[in-house]
Design an enzyme around this catalytic site. Structure first.
Site, short mmCIF file in Angstrom:
data_model
loop_
_atom_site.label_atom_id
_atom_site.label_comp_id
_atom_site.label_asym_id
_atom_site.label_seq_id
_atom_site.Cartn_x
_atom_site.Cartn_y
_atom_site.Cartn_z
N CYS A 2 0.63 -1.24 -0.14
CA CYS A 2 -0.05 -0.03 -0.09
C CYS A 2 0.75 1.18 0.07
CB CYS A 2 -0.93 0.17 1.32
SG CYS A 2 -1.84 -1.34 1.37
N ARG A 27 5.73 -0.24 -5.74
CA ARG A 27 5.56 -0.87 -4.62
C ARG A 27 4.91 -2.03 -4.80
NH1 ARG A 27 6.74 2.55 0.16
NH2 ARG A 27 5.12 1.35 1.29
N TRP A 73 -2.89 -2.86 -1.31
CA TRP A 73 -2.57 -4.10 -1.74
C TRP A 73 -3.23 -4.94 -0.88
CZ3 TRP A 73 0.37 -8.09 0.88
CH2 TRP A 73 0.87 -9.02 0.16
N ASN A 99 -2.20 2.46 5.73
CA ASN A 99 -1.29 1.40 5.50
C ASN A 99 -0.98 0.48 6.50
OD1 ASN A 99 -0.94 2.47 2.79
ND2 ASN A 99 1.15 2.88 3.20
N GLY A 100 -0.90 -0.82 6.65
CA GLY A 100 -0.61 -1.54 7.99
C GLY A 100 -1.92 -2.57 8.09
N GLU A 480 18.81 -17.04 -5.75
CA GLU A 480 18.59 -15.88 -6.39
C GLU A 480 18.07 -15.88 -7.74
OE1 GLU A 480 17.77 -13.31 -5.34
OE2 GLU A 480 18.05 -11.57 -6.82
N LYS A 484 14.09 -15.03 -8.98
CA LYS A 484 13.94 -14.07 -10.00
C LYS A 484 12.78 -14.82 -11.00
CE LYS A 484 14.88 -11.27 -8.64
NZ LYS A 484 15.68 -10.90 -7.56
N GLU A 487 9.31 -15.35 -9.32
CA GLU A 487 8.46 -14.14 -9.56
C GLU A 487 8.15 -13.61 -10.69
OE1 GLU A 487 10.12 -11.29 -6.73
OE2 GLU A 487 12.22 -11.16 -7.50
N HIS A 503 20.15 -35.98 -3.07
CA HIS A 503 19.19 -36.51 -1.83
C HIS A 503 17.75 -36.18 -1.81
CE1 HIS A 503 22.95 -37.34 0.29
NE2 HIS A 503 23.31 -36.28 -0.10
N LYS A 601 6.62 -4.11 -3.78
CA LYS A 601 8.23 -3.99 -3.73
C LYS A 601 8.48 -3.72 -2.23
CE LYS A 601 12.17 -2.72 -5.46
NZ LYS A 601 13.03 -3.85 -5.80
O1 M6R Z 1 13.43 -4.38 0.88
P1 M6R Z 1 14.09 -5.59 1.11
O2 M6R Z 1 15.39 -5.76 0.38
O3 M6R Z 1 14.19 -5.77 2.39
O4 M6R Z 1 12.78 -6.68 0.57
C1 M6R Z 1 13.33 -8.03 0.75
C2 M6R Z 1 12.27 -8.86 -0.18
O5 M6R Z 1 11.07 -8.67 0.07
C3 M6R Z 1 12.87 -8.60 -1.96
O6 M6R Z 1 13.84 -8.91 -1.90
C4 M6R Z 1 12.02 -9.74 -2.69
O7 M6R Z 1 12.22 -10.93 -2.28
C5 M6R Z 1 12.27 -9.28 -3.92
N1 M6R Z 1 10.92 -9.35 -4.74
C6 M6R Z 1 13.13 -10.07 -4.89
O8 M6R Z 1 13.24 -9.74 -6.16
#
Ligand code: M6R
Length: 606
Positions: A2, A27, A73, A99-100, A480, A484, A487, A503, A601
């Site tokens: 949000c 975001r 959101w 927000n929250g 990582e 990527k 997501e 395993h 974000k």
């Molecule tokens: O702002 P932050 O680095 O704390 O965010 C952590 C994760 O939410 C962030 O890295 C998320 O996994 C990304 N979408 C990865 O691409």
């Protein structure tokens, strides 16, 4: 997640609010709305979808110089127009964006119901506006309405409230960021510094417990102890340079910004002569470095994988135990905190609720936490008070790219500094720093010849699942890469340390299964190659990330070469083709690359 934007001043509010929302889009959100006071009534417009959809339904002329806006959101209640903010009291006198999460909203809702007030939405936020309306009816001032309502709440909030008959905005913060931007005879409110830079560099970050009364040319802040003097921060200019320019997507732009971002991160922080790091903002003294019994790192998602790389480098160079924790698992396990240890909170946004909770837990138990953060002035940066800004510049694509490489670089510099006070020789330190300084050039060299990314995309785009393998420093890189692709392309991905593959995950392999193997030329390469052969023997199609000139390139069905670098710095290069593969696969599948579904974000709820 949000986002909030508010305006009170001398200009027309609507275009400013809509532009504020546009700058909050990165975001992540699913619906959006705005409320503008035109002097006689408050006009509210909301819609499910994007800010562009909101723009399309706005009447030609909505005049008024005071308003609030929101990107939602969904947490409580579906993605519907009625659940979209701003929420309004039954009599139309109060409009609110939140927000929250209000944890006890069900209880509060029942209490309202008992007084004959039914909420129209399913949200936790609406109860607040209905409760404030009761206070207003009882003769309370706007500030008192908010103060009295907050007393009944459990949870987190960033609130911006418009009272129809009072020429102010009221803001409150508890656990959800809120920033006031000071202009000339106008004041802005935002949950994120980024939209404010278009209007002013002078901002005040509200603290938890703060309430702000905002007027056209001034504002005042009160907290439990009474009025507080606002602490003005001047934002860095760099935060304004966040436009897309000629790039097709933010993710593309940010991938290719990595060499320059890395230069920013390293500049002035390494001592080549002494072979060490110089992280002034951490305020580390020699004794603390020598005496630290261990290091614990915290983060979520990409930040956690960068932290895992940092952990390994700290052990390699500092020869002290280091461990990474997923932030969301930290606080609830009642961790033992050693006040002499170093705790590093790693976060791009500095607003990730799970990491904030972990930081608070450590501080509560007497530990010292250092932020490894991108957004200057963010909650984690301020909570920690000390640390290292990774200086990636604004990262707007939901998928993190340049923040990852800069987190790795900042942690490498920390590890070198720690190592040099303990076991790392000057010669080894010098060699590492020299290679680190070359890393931006090597990234550029890779971008000049990215290799057969499109052949890899052909293997990936219609896969039912993809396995990513790596060992040592390449195991978090594999994670990582999997994150990527998952997501962005919505393909189920699994990442495993290469040795663990036999395993369990090997059961998934069948003829044609794509397996991405990260195998730089380090001391673990031969073992990684054994795993590669085990996959091949079961019909898997291998996408191999290797170092240029290494004959193992012949082993992949698709082989992508990155420039050779010091074996401790390989993640800075091996991650690049993984980012590009995810980006191109998502494009081929027609995904929204910068704003993948369901993701945000900044994840500001636990
Ligand atoms: O702002 P932050 O680095 O704390 O965010 C952590 C994760 O939410 C962030 O890295 C998320 O996994 C990304 N979408 C990865 O691409």
């Amino acid at each position: 997640m949000c986002g909030i934007f508010g305006y009170i001043g001398h200009q027309q509010a609507l275009p400013i609010l809509v532009e504020g929302l546009r700058r909050l889009e990165y975001r992540g959100y699913d619906s959006t709305g705005v409320a503008v006071d035109d002097g006689s009534q408050v006009q509210t417009h909301k819609t499910v979808g994007k800010v562009a959809d909101l723009k399309a339904i706005l009447p030609k002329s909505v005049s008024g110089t005071r308003g609030i806006a929101h990107t939602r959101w969904a947490t409580h209640g579906g993605v519907t127009q009625v659940n979209t903010h701003p929420h309004v009291s039954a009599d139309g006198a109060i409009h609110l964006v939140h927000n929250g999460i209000i944890e006890n909203y069900q209880h509060l809702r029942r209490r309202l119901s008992a007084r004959g007030i039914e909420c129209v939405s399913e949200t936790d936020s609406e109860v607040l506006v209905q409760m404030m309306a009761l206070e207003l009816d009882g003769g309370a001032t706007p500030l008192e309405c908010v103060q009295n309502t907050l007393q009944h709440l459990r949870g987190t909030w960033g609130l911006c409230i418009l009272f129809r008959d009072h020429d102010v905005l009221i803001c409150a913060r508890n656990g959800s960021p809120l920033i006031i931007g000071q202009g000339e005879n106008e004041t802005f409110v935002s949950s994120d510094p980024h939209p404010l830079t278009a209007h002013t560099q002078r901002v005040v970050y509200l603290e938890d417990g703060d309430l702000a009364v905002i007027e056209r040319g001034s504002f005042s802040i009160t907290t439990k102890g009474g009025k507080v003097e606002p602490n003005i921060t001047v934002l860095e200019e760099a935060w304004g340079e966040a436009d897309l320019g000629d790039a097709p997507h933010y993710m593309y732009k940010e991938i290719y910004e990595q060499p320059d971002a890395l230069r920013q991160c390293i500049a002035g922080r390494v001592d080549r002569e002494m072979g060490t790091g110089r992280l002034g903002g951490m305020g580390l003294d020699h004794a603390a470095l020598v005496q630290a019994p261990h290091v614990r790192l915290l983060g979520c998602g990409t930040a956690a994988y960068a932290a895992e790389i940092g952990q390994m480098l700290i052990e390699k160079m500092g020869r002290i135990p280091a461990v990474t924790h997923i932030s969301s698992e930290f606080r609830n396990n009642d961790p033992v905190i050693n006040p002499k240890a170093f705790y590093l909170a790693v976060s791009q946004s500095g607003e990730t609720a799970d990491t904030i909770s972990a930081v608070k837990e450590i501080k509560l138990k007497g530990g010292q936490v250092f932020g490894v953060v991108n957004v200057v002035g963010s909650t984690i940066a301020r909570l920690c008070g000390r640390g290292v800004y990774i200086h990636s510049g604004p990262e707007q694509s939901v998928a993190s790219t340049k923040a990852f490489t800069n987190m790795v670089a900042a942690l490498t510099i920390f590890a070198t500094q720690l190592g040099r006070t303990r076991h790392l020789s000057k010669a080894d330190g010098r060699e590492l720093i020299q290679h680190l300084q070359q890393a931006p050039h090597l990234m550029e060299a890779y971008f000049e010849d990215i290799g057969p990314i499109h052949e890899a995309v052909e293997l990936l785009h219609d896969a039912g699942s993809v396995l990513f393998l790596g060992r040592g420093l390449s195991a978090p890189v594999a994670k990582e890469g999997a994150l990527k692709l998952m997501e962005l392309a919505y393909i189920p991905c699994l990442a495993y340390p290469a040795g663990e593959m036999k395993h369990g995950p090997i059961a998934l392999l069948e003829e044609g299964s794509p397996v991405v193997v990260v195998a730089p030329n380090d001391h673990l390469k031969e073992k990684t190659m054994s795993a590669l052969h085990e996959c091949k023997a079961r019909g898997a199609k291998i996408i191999l990330i290797h170092e240029k000139g290494d004959p193992i390139g012949a082993e992949g069905d698709v082989s992508i070469a990155v420039p050779a670098i010091h074996p401790w710095l390989t993640p800075l290069l091996t991650v690049l083709p993984l980012q590009l593969m995810a980006y191109e696969t998502a494009l081929k599948l027609g995904r929204d690359v910068d704003r993948p579904r369901n993701l945000a974000k900044s994840v500001t709820v636990e």
